[in-house]
Design an enzyme around this catalytic site. Structure first.
Site, mmCIF file in Angstrom:
data_model
loop_
_atom_site.group_PDB
_atom_site.id
_atom_site.type_symbol
_atom_site.label_atom_id
_atom_site.label_comp_id
_atom_site.label_asym_id
_atom_site.label_seq_id
_atom_site.Cartn_x
_atom_site.Cartn_y
_atom_site.Cartn_z
ATOM 1 N N PRO A 149 -5.166 8.482 7.265
ATOM 2 C CA PRO A 149 -4.556 7.199 6.959
ATOM 3 C C PRO A 149 -3.567 7.313 5.803
ATOM 4 O O PRO A 149 -3.869 7.924 4.784
ATOM 5 C CB PRO A 149 -5.719 6.315 6.561
ATOM 6 C CG PRO A 149 -6.934 7.138 6.669
ATOM 7 C CD PRO A 149 -6.598 8.452 7.224
ATOM 8 N N GLU A 150 -2.416 6.722 5.993
ATOM 9 C CA GLU A 150 -1.423 6.648 4.935
ATOM 10 C C GLU A 150 -1.460 5.239 4.353
ATOM 11 O O GLU A 150 -2.354 4.474 4.691
ATOM 12 C CB GLU A 150 -0.047 7.019 5.509
ATOM 13 C CG GLU A 150 -0.074 8.408 6.140
ATOM 14 C CD GLU A 150 1.233 8.822 6.795
ATOM 15 O OE1 GLU A 150 2.289 8.407 6.321
ATOM 16 O OE2 GLU A 150 1.178 9.582 7.778
#
Length: 295
Positions: free
Chosen positions: A2-3
């Site tokens: 996840p960014e």
DNA sequence: ATTTATGTTTACAG
DNA sequence: CCTGTAAACATAAA
């Protein structure tokens, strides 16, 4: 993993569900993911109430009524799943690992938080992620404070805050000798940006990921600066590239994946020109771009 | 100081 | 069996 937009989506969903609720129990199934002393957890986490859930860069922060906070980094394969009591309120965010379909807890479940209104599972296939516990003020413990901890990484300010300035970004870009792609996935340059959004931002700015960072013009740097903010906001708007809320398998994915312009589109037609999206490797990392319109 | 190569770890596809 | 790959970094060495 996840960014920034995925963590933001996760944090928003989690806040709605657990703000005001009490943590009743913490079960650590893997020490590597959560190595805090049990005494600290018992004293400052168990029986504490959730005041706020927020994001800083790619980290999720859960502020508690004791003055302490939980900080969670999902790294590549972490995910958080919340099951409300009676299982009517469910949500998940982070890595779209298939096993979220399986009953919880399962073999990748590393930490279990039992709350007054449900259970929060921290799953992490590869065990790179972590949970930390820190005081927001110095409470005469030997622990550093939350802010000191967050600053210890020496990353750039969060790109969606005013503190992330064009001037600093330009300086960072213009002295580096690596490719522009490598520059912008460096957390010291643009914290919160990872592979997916780096690809998307370069497409947006029509800049090839292979260009030398220090060879960009002032105008290109400014364009890229705006594009980074835009693609991150776009990601949040669409709920990230992974699932955000879910009730069934179909509804599991966030909408951003369908919205990606170049990432994971190797061999497909460019959305902007007659070119074809190409995949290449920069320093061992998969990078996607359109050679025809990204110069 | 930056840059690079490698380590962390598990699973899956081919 | 093996090789390569994966959304993130930390760290040591050059």
């Amino acid at each position: 993993m996840p960014e920034l937009p995925e963590v933001e989506t996760l944090v928003q969903g989690l806040k709605k569900r657990i703000a005001g609720e009490k943590i009743r129990e913490v079960e650590i199934r893997n020490q590597k993911n959560f190595s805090t002393d049990r005494k600290i957890i018992k004293k400052f986490i168990v029986d504490a109430r959730v005041i706020d859930v927020r994001r800083y860069q790619k980290m999720a922060i859960i502020d508690l009524s004791t003055g302490w906070s939980l900080v969670i980094h999902l790294k590549m394969t972490g995910q958080l799943v919340f099951h409300g009591k009676g299982s009517k309120e469910q949500m998940a965010g982070g890595h779209p690992e298939k096993s979220y379909e399986h009953p919880l807890p399962h073999k990748h479940t590393r930490v279990i938080f039992s709350l007054s209104n449900g259970i929060l599972y921290f799953n992490d296939l590869r065990k790179f992620g972590w949970v930390k516990v820190l005081p927001r003020q110095d409470r005469q413990t030997r622990s550093i404070t939350l802010d000191e901890f967050l600053n210890s990484f020496q990353y750039s300010p969060d790109p969606l805050t005013k503190e992330w300035k064009l001037e600093d970004f330009t300086k960072n870009i213009q002295y580096r000798k690596v490719t522009i792609y490598q520059s912008i996935i460096d957390q010291k340059v643009a914290s919160g940006v990872g592979n997916i959004y780096a690809n998307e931002a370069l497409f947006c700015a029509r800049i090839s990921p292979l260009r030398k960072s220090n060879a960009l013009s002032k105008k290109e740097v400014k364009k890229l600066y705006e594009c980074i903010k835009d693609v991150l906001k776009e990601g949040i708007k669409h709920g990230g590239t992974t699932f955000s809320d879910y009730r069934n398998v179909e509804g599991a994915m966030g909408q951003m994946y369908q919205n990606l312009k170049v990432y994971d589109r190797e061999g497909e037609k460019c959305f902007r020109c007659p070119g074809v999206v190409k995949r290449t490797k920069i320093n061992g990392r998969s990078t996607h771009y359109c050679p025809r319109c990204q110069k």
